[in-house]
Write a protein that holds these residues in place. Sequence first.
Motif, mmCIF file in Angstrom:
data_model
loop_
_atom_site.group_PDB
_atom_site.id
_atom_site.type_symbol
_atom_site.label_atom_id
_atom_site.label_comp_id
_atom_site.label_asym_id
_atom_site.label_seq_id
_atom_site.Cartn_x
_atom_site.Cartn_y
_atom_site.Cartn_z
ATOM 1 N N ASP A 212 0.642 -1.421 -0.116
ATOM 2 C CA ASP A 212 0.114 -0.051 -0.004
ATOM 3 C C ASP A 212 0.758 1.449 0.027
ATOM 4 O O ASP A 212 0.442 2.287 -0.619
ATOM 5 C CB ASP A 212 -0.662 -0.079 1.160
ATOM 6 C CG ASP A 212 -2.029 -1.023 1.204
ATOM 7 O OD1 ASP A 212 -2.362 -1.660 -0.002
ATOM 8 O OD2 ASP A 212 -2.242 -1.444 2.344
ATOM 9 N N ARG A 213 1.821 1.046 0.665
ATOM 10 C CA ARG A 213 2.950 2.584 0.880
ATOM 11 C C ARG A 213 3.962 2.632 -0.067
ATOM 12 O O ARG A 213 4.563 3.577 0.036
ATOM 13 C CB ARG A 213 3.322 2.458 2.493
ATOM 14 C CG ARG A 213 2.025 2.502 3.436
ATOM 15 C CD ARG A 213 1.245 3.917 3.456
ATOM 16 N NE ARG A 213 2.468 5.078 3.989
ATOM 17 C CZ ARG A 213 2.468 5.242 5.199
ATOM 18 N NH1 ARG A 213 1.603 4.616 6.112
ATOM 19 N NH2 ARG A 213 3.361 6.265 5.649
ATOM 20 N N GLY A 214 4.279 1.320 -0.827
ATOM 21 C CA GLY A 214 5.480 1.473 -1.800
ATOM 22 C C GLY A 214 6.726 1.410 -1.002
ATOM 23 O O GLY A 214 8.013 1.825 -1.272
ATOM 24 N N TYR A 215 6.376 0.588 0.172
ATOM 25 C CA TYR A 215 7.982 0.432 0.988
ATOM 26 C C TYR A 215 8.554 -0.942 0.877
ATOM 27 O O TYR A 215 7.507 -1.851 0.420
ATOM 28 C CB TYR A 215 7.861 0.695 2.588
ATOM 29 C CG TYR A 215 7.483 1.908 2.961
ATOM 30 C CD1 TYR A 215 8.100 2.875 2.626
ATOM 31 C CD2 TYR A 215 6.465 2.263 3.975
ATOM 32 C CE1 TYR A 215 8.144 4.303 3.017
ATOM 33 C CE2 TYR A 215 6.492 3.296 4.359
ATOM 34 C CZ TYR A 215 7.137 4.563 4.077
ATOM 35 O OH TYR A 215 6.938 5.583 4.339
ATOM 36 N N GLY A 216 9.706 -1.445 0.957
ATOM 37 C CA GLY A 216 10.094 -2.624 1.003
ATOM 38 C C GLY A 216 10.278 -2.904 2.408
ATOM 39 O O GLY A 216 9.895 -2.334 3.364
ATOM 40 N N GLY A 217 10.580 -4.428 2.659
ATOM 41 C CA GLY A 217 10.516 -5.023 3.999
ATOM 42 C C GLY A 217 11.926 -5.550 4.380
ATOM 43 O O GLY A 217 12.402 -6.363 3.585
ATOM 44 N N LYS A 218 12.500 -5.346 5.245
ATOM 45 C CA LYS A 218 13.742 -6.128 5.784
ATOM 46 C C LYS A 218 13.370 -6.719 7.145
ATOM 47 O O LYS A 218 12.914 -6.032 8.100
ATOM 48 C CB LYS A 218 14.811 -4.964 6.148
ATOM 49 C CG LYS A 218 16.050 -5.594 6.737
ATOM 50 C CD LYS A 218 17.151 -4.830 7.079
ATOM 51 C CE LYS A 218 17.938 -4.317 5.926
ATOM 52 N NZ LYS A 218 18.831 -5.579 5.100
ATOM 53 N N LEU A 219 13.334 -8.007 7.052
ATOM 54 C CA LEU A 219 12.813 -8.916 8.173
ATOM 55 C C LEU A 219 13.848 -9.757 8.668
ATOM 56 O O LEU A 219 14.788 -10.476 8.241
ATOM 57 C CB LEU A 219 11.684 -9.880 7.590
ATOM 58 C CG LEU A 219 10.533 -9.164 6.724
ATOM 59 C CD1 LEU A 219 10.605 -9.184 5.563
ATOM 60 C CD2 LEU A 219 9.091 -9.598 7.415
ATOM 61 N N HIS A 220 14.130 -9.246 10.074
ATOM 62 C CA HIS A 220 14.941 -9.997 10.799
ATOM 63 C C HIS A 220 14.597 -11.496 11.265
ATOM 64 O O HIS A 220 13.535 -11.353 11.803
ATOM 65 C CB HIS A 220 15.283 -9.357 12.314
ATOM 66 C CG HIS A 220 15.929 -9.992 13.168
ATOM 67 N ND1 HIS A 220 17.338 -9.803 13.508
ATOM 68 C CD2 HIS A 220 15.945 -11.155 14.022
ATOM 69 C CE1 HIS A 220 17.876 -10.531 14.336
ATOM 70 N NE2 HIS A 220 16.966 -11.346 14.877
ATOM 71 N N ALA A 221 15.339 -12.641 10.885
ATOM 72 C CA ALA A 221 14.717 -13.879 11.224
ATOM 73 C C ALA A 221 15.771 -14.785 11.215
ATOM 74 O O ALA A 221 16.361 -15.133 10.329
ATOM 75 C CB ALA A 221 13.695 -14.323 10.056
ATOM 76 N N THR A 222 16.465 -14.864 12.429
ATOM 77 C CA THR A 222 17.672 -15.806 12.592
ATOM 78 C C THR A 222 17.370 -17.149 12.843
ATOM 79 O O THR A 222 18.205 -17.939 12.301
ATOM 80 C CB THR A 222 18.475 -15.437 13.877
ATOM 81 O OG1 THR A 222 17.574 -15.567 14.954
ATOM 82 C CG2 THR A 222 18.795 -13.917 13.705
ATOM 83 N N GLY A 223 16.365 -17.813 13.121
ATOM 84 C CA GLY A 223 15.965 -19.158 13.175
ATOM 85 C C GLY A 223 15.312 -19.687 11.973
ATOM 86 O O GLY A 223 14.530 -18.996 11.300
ATOM 87 N N ASP A 224 15.413 -20.848 11.699
ATOM 88 C CA ASP A 224 14.855 -21.468 10.278
ATOM 89 C C ASP A 224 13.193 -21.168 10.425
ATOM 90 O O ASP A 224 12.652 -21.433 9.417
ATOM 91 C CB ASP A 224 15.244 -22.754 10.044
ATOM 92 C CG ASP A 224 15.449 -23.878 11.207
ATOM 93 O OD1 ASP A 224 14.856 -23.382 12.367
ATOM 94 O OD2 ASP A 224 16.264 -24.920 11.134
ATOM 95 N N ALA A 225 12.567 -21.558 11.636
ATOM 96 C CA ALA A 225 11.219 -21.381 11.818
ATOM 97 C C ALA A 225 10.779 -20.031 11.588
ATOM 98 O O ALA A 225 9.626 -19.593 10.937
ATOM 99 C CB ALA A 225 10.833 -21.814 13.177
ATOM 100 N N ALA A 226 11.615 -19.070 11.867
ATOM 101 C CA ALA A 226 11.072 -17.698 11.592
ATOM 102 C C ALA A 226 11.223 -17.308 10.067
ATOM 103 O O ALA A 226 10.598 -16.674 9.342
ATOM 104 C CB ALA A 226 12.037 -16.845 12.425
#
Length: 574
Positions: A349-363
Amino acid sequence: MPEQIHAEQGHADLIVTGGRIYTSNPAHEWAEALAVAGGKIVAVGTDAEVRALAAGSTAIVELDGELVLPGFSDGHSHLGLGGGQAAWELPILPTDTKEAIFEKVRAWGADLGPDEWIIGGIVGATVMDEIMNTDDLAALDAAGGGRPVLLCDDSMHNRWVNSRALELMDVGADTPDPDGGTYVRDASGALTGVLQELASAVAEAAADASVADPDSRNRVSLKTALETLNSFGITSVQDAATMEYSWKALSSLEADGEVTAWVVGSMPARNFIEAGTVGEDLFAIGEAHRSTHVRPDFVKFVLDGIPMTRTSAMLQPYICHHGHDDPGFTGSPLWTQDELVEALELCYDRGYGGKLHATGDAAVRLVLDAVEVVRRRHGFGPIFQIAHVEFVDPADIPRFAELQVVPDASPYIWYPSVIQDSIAKQIPEDTVNSSWPTKDMIDAGALLSAGSDWPCALPSPDPWTGLETLVTRRNPDPAVEGTLNASQRLTIAEAIAAFTRNPAAAMGLADVTGMIREGLSADFIVVDQNLFEIDPGTIHKTRVKQTYFEGRKVYDLSDALAADGDVPAPLAAG
């Protein structure tokens, strides 16, 4: 055919020749010379072709065979934290023992007033593992001499404070843990001074309150961060968690023409380890400070914690250490899939990208599942990145390319830092031995992008150490034996791509920088050894001789040596 275009005025402002130019452009990897006009590259080709653009006013840089590379891109850095440490704080090495840390705190405090905060980092994860009781709190109290002490660990997720700091935080034995954080206590329930995750923000807020002129201080911190990046050849960076103070400082620097790298910001959607405004209010602040070089283009999402504190969300259980440990404990993500899908739709909706911190394989799987939902609903649009892709189930590796999700890797974390030693205490051996599947990511078509995570893991954003470990999978220190998942070694060209064109594209700058190619910003570096001809185990010794940003020299090794000798040094022995 060499690529070549002519400047509008028929001549170049700057010509670089006499070296070997590696462009990181798969269509035209090598050249003899390049030309710059108006801050952009206008020709890449043979010496004769490029010299044809020279005029009386053209500056010509005659090299002596040195290697020229695109300016490096750091896809994951914390500029405020890193710059603040470099400019103001007590330097601690992640290999320092507790006793060495106490001595450094004592010596640093000798030059401070009786109520001034002693702030420093980075404390190694192996030291944080050893802080078990109030004896260490008492030792830190004694070292601080009555002053509040705040030390950051090498993950930046945790802090170590003394009793005076806890007092200023208004935290006592009966204080409940904050949402998303822990005031670590010993077996008797007494505070140890260790703060995990969002408890760190309480300490940061208390320390910030003691600064008389935060705007001036923050401006120096961010300027120091940019200068440090330039000294290592970095000309574009994605700030991994851009708080209000960074937007204000960067805007001030931009107004004065002192921003010397492309800066893409990532604005936390929820409360972060640094205190401050988040979510919609922060998005508005970021937009208010948008400029040519400073771009609020990403939202930061934190899906889990870190494996050292057993807060990563894993598919397989953690190692049990005590009889009362839950043998099935895998950690829990901080978002549900429904919450994350709703948040990612905001990016559309806003035209942003996403940086997603996920260190575990389930995350990681949770992120991929959520991205799959929004991609099916809305098609391919925003850029989504997963940091740090340390643990990824083999079944999920092809999904990165299929869903156009960027693996944001941090090779600095595995070597030469001590973080791996701490991880090995918590994560099963077979999972550790299959970690950081960088080659599999590339072979599956993913846009592998490297980032330093500075100041996490190591005290500088040195890309040469990270680049070496991508190629060797070994610690640059020859005293440390062994390799980590050796099947994942990259070629030199693949590793350079992970530090140049790939992260530039991952942060939305593919049409701006990342390669030496006509039409792109004239961001390039001259280095003192040819990475394609040396022993890969010596890549970490590479020194940047000059860094150019938009065709302007923003770092010169000889100038730094002449000024005070304060130049970047290797992070590893050998």
